[in-house]
Motif scaffolding. Structure first.
Motif, short mmCIF file in Angstrom:
data_model
loop_
_atom_site.label_atom_id
_atom_site.label_comp_id
_atom_site.label_asym_id
_atom_site.label_seq_id
_atom_site.Cartn_x
_atom_site.Cartn_y
_atom_site.Cartn_z
N GLU A 189 0.82 -1.21 0.00
CA GLU A 189 0.00 0.00 0.00
C GLU A 189 0.85 1.26 0.00
O GLU A 189 0.37 2.34 -0.35
N LEU A 236 -2.40 1.35 -5.15
CA LEU A 236 -2.98 0.12 -5.70
C LEU A 236 -1.95 -0.67 -6.50
O LEU A 236 -1.92 -1.91 -6.44
N THR A 237 -1.08 0.04 -7.21
CA THR A 237 -0.03 -0.65 -7.98
C THR A 237 0.85 -1.48 -7.06
O THR A 237 1.17 -2.64 -7.36
N GLY A 238 1.23 -0.90 -5.93
CA GLY A 238 2.06 -1.62 -4.97
C GLY A 238 1.35 -2.84 -4.41
O GLY A 238 1.97 -3.91 -4.25
N LYS A 239 0.06 -2.71 -4.13
CA LYS A 239 -0.69 -3.85 -3.60
C LYS A 239 -0.78 -4.97 -4.63
O LYS A 239 -0.68 -6.16 -4.28
N LEU A 240 -0.96 -4.60 -5.88
CA LEU A 240 -1.02 -5.63 -6.93
C LEU A 240 0.33 -6.31 -7.13
O LEU A 240 0.39 -7.51 -7.41
N VAL A 241 1.41 -5.54 -6.96
CA VAL A 241 2.75 -6.14 -7.05
C VAL A 241 2.94 -7.15 -5.92
O VAL A 241 3.48 -8.25 -6.13
N THR A 248 4.95 8.50 -1.81
CA THR A 248 4.29 7.27 -1.37
C THR A 248 2.92 7.57 -0.76
O THR A 248 2.53 8.72 -0.59
N HIS A 249 2.21 6.51 -0.42
CA HIS A 249 0.87 6.63 0.15
C HIS A 249 0.88 7.41 1.46
O HIS A 249 -0.08 8.13 1.77
#
Length: 519
Positions: free
Chosen positions: A210, A214-219, A308-309
């Motif tokens: 996170e 969202l990209t990080g979570k999908l990774v 970052t988030h």
């Protein structure tokens, strides 16, 4: 000289193979559990409608005497009837018994995780849930979702200030005069504010992905799939020789099995060396999220990583937990992940942190109940405390002594998860582990069968128990706390040894073959 070098290389490869093989067999199944549960944890809204019967869970996950944060608080409706709410949703208690009051909430126990409920303007109920704000007329039969001007509607609290409805999310305070239109208020920074966050928060979001949205979570989801692939192909590689031996004894053709073994090993090696660095980073972050490695990082502050988030202009981003308005002080009280703060009515001046305040667990404040003029009961997993703000003292509610400095444990012997007072002025405290306790010695209520049947555990919460290892507590006792760090260290050893095997053996063997083919 070349022979000595070759022998040393062979010995090191043999050692790495042992370090990769046997720990790998042990960790493979656990790695799959980590991966599957992690993917579920990364997408809570997606899985919020799926529940698991608590009877299918190990001992300790069944409700008993209103434990496990079943009840967080209560709301009197009149002199005899009241609502109580918590992880079981909202239920109504009358002289005739306890009845379901959850009609209208979406499917799934996670969708009716209630943090607080208030009666606004004497006729309309509002409930702050994990997935948004709901309203219900007193004479209505269903709860209805209230749209909020928020991107993320995870709420933390709700309270009344004079003629205004105040809703607290994890990031903002919302104000409404009619319960329909809301003004979003970003709280001012506290005195001596520094743009920092906890190292724990950074590692948490790095582990889930996170931190990069969202990209990080999908990774990270992809890393979960990679972990499953490596675990399955690794186990297949271990069992292939045994299968081949049995087939040979039966005089069966092994050519297809040999080809499958080579393909399986190739996939294992390629996927492994491509993702090994990412897997090591993710695993390292994960082992610091549970004790004992959590303890040294719990209080450490670090700067925000740009882009970052967590890099938000809001100084209270993901920090707000509970709130109320104090008429005596003419101040707001905000319980946050950084402590309890006071704010003036205009919400324009920097928030002030009282020098003397009660201990609150890192899991957050569960009770913030006014008992007198600027006096409060403050409860969390750190215990229950009496706080007199003007007098500047804090006393343990049980010993009537000042709180003792913590030992580093995130919980105390009094894991307070809820509290409320009934219309008949009976006071009930709810422990997370022991459940209901009456200060006046009243008999505890029996949990109705209907309530137990409708109060399953969400798939998300079950995945959390698997991911943290708590689900194994009934098997290994208190040693479950070492499940994550030991599993993580074992997984790191398997990853590192696997990469070194590929580097020293498989990667190097291709070069001579390539040269020979050109001659």
């Amino acid at each position: 000289m070349k022979e000595k070098t070759a022998k040393r290389k062979n010995r090191s490869v043999t050692l790495f193979r042992k370090l990769h093989k046997w720990p790998g067999i042990v960790i493979a199944i656990l790695a799959v559990l980590f991966a599957l549960s992690g993917i579920i944890l990364n997408h809570r809204p997606v899985f919020s409608g799926i529940d698991i019967n608590r009877n299918l869970m190990p001992p300790g996950y069944q409700y008993d005497n209103w434990n496990l944060a079943a009840v967080r608080g209560g709301l009197p409706l009149d002199s005899a009837n009241f609502l109580f709410y918590g992880n079981i949703g909202v239920w109504k208690k009358t002289e005739s018994g306890i009845s379901d009051f959850n009609q209208g909430f979406p499917k799934g126990i996670d969708q009716r995780k209630i943090y607080n409920t208030v009666l606004f303007n004497g006729r309309k109920l509002f409930a702050a849930t994990h997935f948004g704000l709901y309203q219900r007329e007193l004479n209505s039969r269903i709860w209805e979702k209230v749209p909020l001007p928020l991107k993320e509607e995870r709420l933390a609290d709700i309270f009344i200030k004079q003629d205004s409805l105040m809703v607290l999310s994890r990031h903002y305070l919302l104000k409404s005069g009619n319960g329909r239109q809301f003004e979003t208020i970003q709280l001012p920074a506290p005195i001596n504010y520094r743009r920092e966050t906890g190292l724990f928060n950074t590692l948490w979001e790095l582990h889930s992905g996170e931190l990069f949205g969202l990209t990080g979570k999908l990774v990270v989801d992809l890393l979960g799939i990679v972990t499953i692939v490596l675990s399955v192909t690794g186990l297949l590689h271990f069992f292939f020789p045994k299968i081949a031996k049995r087939r040979k004894q039966k005089q069966k053709d092994n050519s297809k099995l040999t080809a499958a073994r080579r393909l399986n090993l190739r996939w294992h090696n390629v996927v492994g060396y491509v993702f090994v660095a990412f897997l090591m980073i993710n695993t390292t972050a994960g082992i610091f999220l549970r004790p004992p490695l959590l303890i040294p990082v719990a209080g450490v502050k670090v700067g925000l990583i740009p882009g970052t988030h967590l890099d938000s202009p809001n100084p209270w981003f993901d920090k707000l937990r509970r709130a109320t308005w104090d008429d005596h002080l003419q101040r707001y009280l905000f319980s946050t992940s950084d402590g309890i703060y006071l704010a003036d009515e205009s919400l324009k001046k920097p928030l002030e942190k009282p020098a003397i305040q009660p201990p609150v667990s890192v899991m957050g404040c569960n009770v913030l109940e006014k008992t007198g003029a600027a006096q409060y009961l403050v409860g969390s997993f750190s215990g229950l405390f009496v706080w007199d703000i003007p007098a500047g003292y804090v006393l343990d509610a049980f010993t009537q002594q000042p709180p003792v400095a913590g030992s580093g444990r995130p919980v105390s012997n009094h894991m307070v998860s809820g509290y409320f007072e009934t219309p008949s002025q009976d006071h009930y405290l709810f422990y997370y582990d022991r459940g209901m306790f009456s200060f006046e010695g009243q008999p505890n209520w029996e949990m109705p069968k209907e309530l137990l049947d409708k109060s399953s555990i969400s798939l998300w919460n079950a995945a959390l128990e698997v991911h943290t290892g708590r689900i194994f507590e009934h098997l290994i006792g208190a040693f479950y706390i070492l499940y994550v760090p030991l599993s993580g260290l074992c997984l790191l050893m398997v990853l590192i040894s696997g990469f070194l095997i590929w580097w020293k053996a498989y990667r190097k063997t291709k070069k001579p073959q390539a040269k020979a083919s050109t001659r």
